[in-house]
Design a protein around this motif. Structure first.
Motif, mmCIF file in Angstrom:
data_model
loop_
_atom_site.group_PDB
_atom_site.id
_atom_site.type_symbol
_atom_site.label_atom_id
_atom_site.label_comp_id
_atom_site.label_asym_id
_atom_site.label_seq_id
_atom_site.Cartn_x
_atom_site.Cartn_y
_atom_site.Cartn_z
ATOM 1 N N ASP A 25 0.824 -1.208 0.000
ATOM 2 C CA ASP A 25 0.000 0.000 0.000
ATOM 3 C C ASP A 25 0.861 1.263 0.000
ATOM 4 O OD1 ASP A 25 0.886 -0.445 2.563
ATOM 5 O OD2 ASP A 25 -1.065 -0.260 3.516
ATOM 6 N N GLN A 26 2.088 1.191 0.592
ATOM 7 C CA GLN A 26 3.008 2.320 0.535
ATOM 8 C C GLN A 26 3.470 2.549 -0.902
ATOM 9 O OE1 GLN A 26 5.905 0.657 3.345
ATOM 10 N NE2 GLN A 26 5.546 2.405 4.686
ATOM 11 N N VAL A 27 3.798 1.474 -1.579
ATOM 12 C CA VAL A 27 4.256 1.578 -2.969
ATOM 13 C C VAL A 27 3.130 2.120 -3.849
ATOM 14 C CG1 VAL A 27 5.293 0.342 -4.895
ATOM 15 C CG2 VAL A 27 5.797 -0.380 -2.563
ATOM 16 N N ALA A 28 1.907 1.644 -3.609
ATOM 17 C CA ALA A 28 0.763 2.103 -4.392
ATOM 18 C C ALA A 28 0.510 3.597 -4.193
ATOM 19 C CB ALA A 28 -0.482 1.307 -4.009
ATOM 20 N N THR A 29 0.734 4.085 -2.984
ATOM 21 C CA THR A 29 0.546 5.503 -2.698
ATOM 22 C C THR A 29 1.501 6.354 -3.528
ATOM 23 O OG1 THR A 29 -0.206 5.056 -0.448
ATOM 24 C CG2 THR A 29 0.634 7.259 -0.887
ATOM 25 N N HIS A 37 -5.781 -1.565 -7.386
ATOM 26 C CA HIS A 37 -5.580 -1.129 -8.770
ATOM 27 C C HIS A 37 -4.099 -1.154 -9.131
ATOM 28 C CE1 HIS A 37 -5.953 0.783 -12.566
ATOM 29 N NE2 HIS A 37 -5.467 1.929 -12.179
ATOM 30 N N TYR A 38 -3.238 -0.758 -8.188
ATOM 31 C CA TYR A 38 -1.802 -0.800 -8.455
ATOM 32 C C TYR A 38 -1.336 -2.224 -8.722
ATOM 33 C CZ TYR A 38 3.233 -0.314 -7.891
ATOM 34 O OH TYR A 38 4.591 -0.365 -8.092
ATOM 35 N N THR A 193 -5.480 -7.786 -0.032
ATOM 36 C CA THR A 193 -4.466 -8.442 0.798
ATOM 37 C C THR A 193 -4.121 -9.815 0.248
ATOM 38 O OG1 THR A 193 -5.257 -7.268 2.756
ATOM 39 C CG2 THR A 193 -3.892 -9.210 3.114
ATOM 40 N N GLN A 194 -5.132 -10.603 -0.057
ATOM 41 C CA GLN A 194 -4.917 -11.955 -0.547
ATOM 42 C C GLN A 194 -4.913 -12.040 -2.077
ATOM 43 O OE1 GLN A 194 -7.527 -14.801 1.325
ATOM 44 N NE2 GLN A 194 -7.279 -13.900 3.344
ATOM 45 N N GLU A 195 -5.116 -10.892 -2.748
ATOM 46 C CA GLU A 195 -5.109 -10.817 -4.205
ATOM 47 C C GLU A 195 -6.153 -11.756 -4.808
ATOM 48 O OE1 GLU A 195 -1.111 -11.346 -5.565
ATOM 49 O OE2 GLU A 195 -0.335 -9.690 -4.402
ATOM 50 N N LYS A 196 -7.349 -11.738 -4.206
ATOM 51 C CA LYS A 196 -8.435 -12.589 -4.666
ATOM 52 C C LYS A 196 -9.631 -11.750 -5.094
ATOM 53 C CE LYS A 196 -7.332 -16.771 -2.036
ATOM 54 N NZ LYS A 196 -7.850 -17.793 -1.099
ATOM 55 N N LEU A 197 -10.495 -12.369 -5.897
ATOM 56 C CA LEU A 197 -11.719 -11.713 -6.340
ATOM 57 C C LEU A 197 -12.788 -12.779 -6.575
ATOM 58 C CD1 LEU A 197 -12.032 -12.219 -9.701
ATOM 59 C CD2 LEU A 197 -10.128 -10.637 -9.701
ATOM 60 N N THR A 198 -14.037 -12.319 -6.641
ATOM 61 C CA THR A 198 -15.149 -13.184 -7.025
ATOM 62 C C THR A 198 -15.469 -12.944 -8.486
ATOM 63 O OG1 THR A 198 -16.128 -13.227 -4.813
ATOM 64 C CG2 THR A 198 -17.593 -13.705 -6.658
#
Length: 287
Positions: A25-29, A37-38, A193-198
């Protein structure tokens, strides 16, 4: 171009902090993006996840230090974020094929993963056409699976889910009473966090009673960027997704609004034809 510059800034941030504890999240900022999205953008542009890139860079630098500096394995392990020599050795062997202690032996072959750089590729007259659509919230009904973007798992599981849904008659049942947007595949309920989606195969809700094994979900009101995908399924649509994230987002003044993403499939035409047309809908905001 601004989007790629921000991605480049995030890579510089990773390089400058590769010896420190790095949170995505630091890198994405630094890239002025949401974490999810990042991660999506990074994976589409590079073919690897952010976490995997950081791991590879650390193990590349660790190998260089073990080769050219008189450093103990435990010291190098701790420097690059590994709490024990065992965990460091396991990760090191997975990348380089040898143990850290074997690096100083003569003629050992190591792998180097260089720092990434980003650039826009000029692709002649292959432009990307899109339209901006405002749409109110609506309800959808259907069935879904939980999948991961790690190592392209979603690219394997989602086509398999479509094959199953077509063969068992589920899609045919949806088609009997689908709304004006026809049959949809919705990417939603993202877990950064887990890089998952439905992934939800669905249609707009048109009647009150639905089968007990179907679910109902809400698609929120959004501003959508709509892209047409032309070609035989299932190969055509992943290529359109790749171009949206690798070409369109970096070169426009829009960013992802972090809501559900839709694949909208026409019930007319042969899905195996090179002329088959469907659409991708992505929620956006102006930067």
């Amino acid at each position: 171009m601004e989007g790629l510059n921000r991605m480049a800034n995030s890579i510089d941030f990773i390089e400058n902090n590769v010896e420190n504890e790095l949170k995505i999240d630091q890198v994405a900022t630094v890239a002025c993006m949401s974490k999810f999205h990042y991660q999506r953008m990074f994976s589409m542009l590079t073919g690897v996840t952010v976490a995997e890139y950081i791991r590879r860079r650390r193990l590349t630098l660790a190998a260089q230090e073990l080769t050219h500096a008189n450093r103990k394995v435990i010291d190098v392990a701790l420097k690059y974020g590994y709490e024990t020599p065992e965990s460091f050795s396991k990760a090191f062997r997975k990348i380089h094929g040898i143990s850290p202690s074997a690096v100083r032996q003569n003629s050992q072959q190591l792998k180097a993963f260089p720092k990434l750089s980003f650039q826009i590729q000029l692709k002649g007259d292959v432009e990307m056409e899109y339209k901006i659509v405002e749409k109110d919230a609506f309800q959808v009904v259907g069935k879904g699976i939980r999948t991961s973007i790690v190592n392209g798992e979603n690219h394997r599981q989602i086509p398999a889910f479509w094959d199953e849904s077509n063969s068992n008659g589920f899609v045919e049942e949806l088609e009997k009473d689908c709304g004006p947007m026809s049959i949809m595949g919705a990417c939603m309920e993202f877990d950064a966090t887990q890089e998952k989606l439905t992934y939800f195969i669905c249609a707009e809700k048109n009647k009150q009673d639905i089968p007990s094994d179907w679910e109902e979900k809400k698609i929120p009101a959004s501003t959508w960027a709509v892209f047409e995908s032309v070609g035989a399924m299932p190969d055509a649509i992943p290529k359109t997704w790749d171009r949206i994230f690798s070409e369109w987002f970096p070169s426009t003044g829009y960013e992802h609004a972090s809501g559900p993403e839709l694949e909208v499939y026409s019930t007319e035409g042969d899905t195996t034809s090179e002329d088959y047309r469907c659409e991708i809908w992505i929620p956006i905001v102006k930067k």
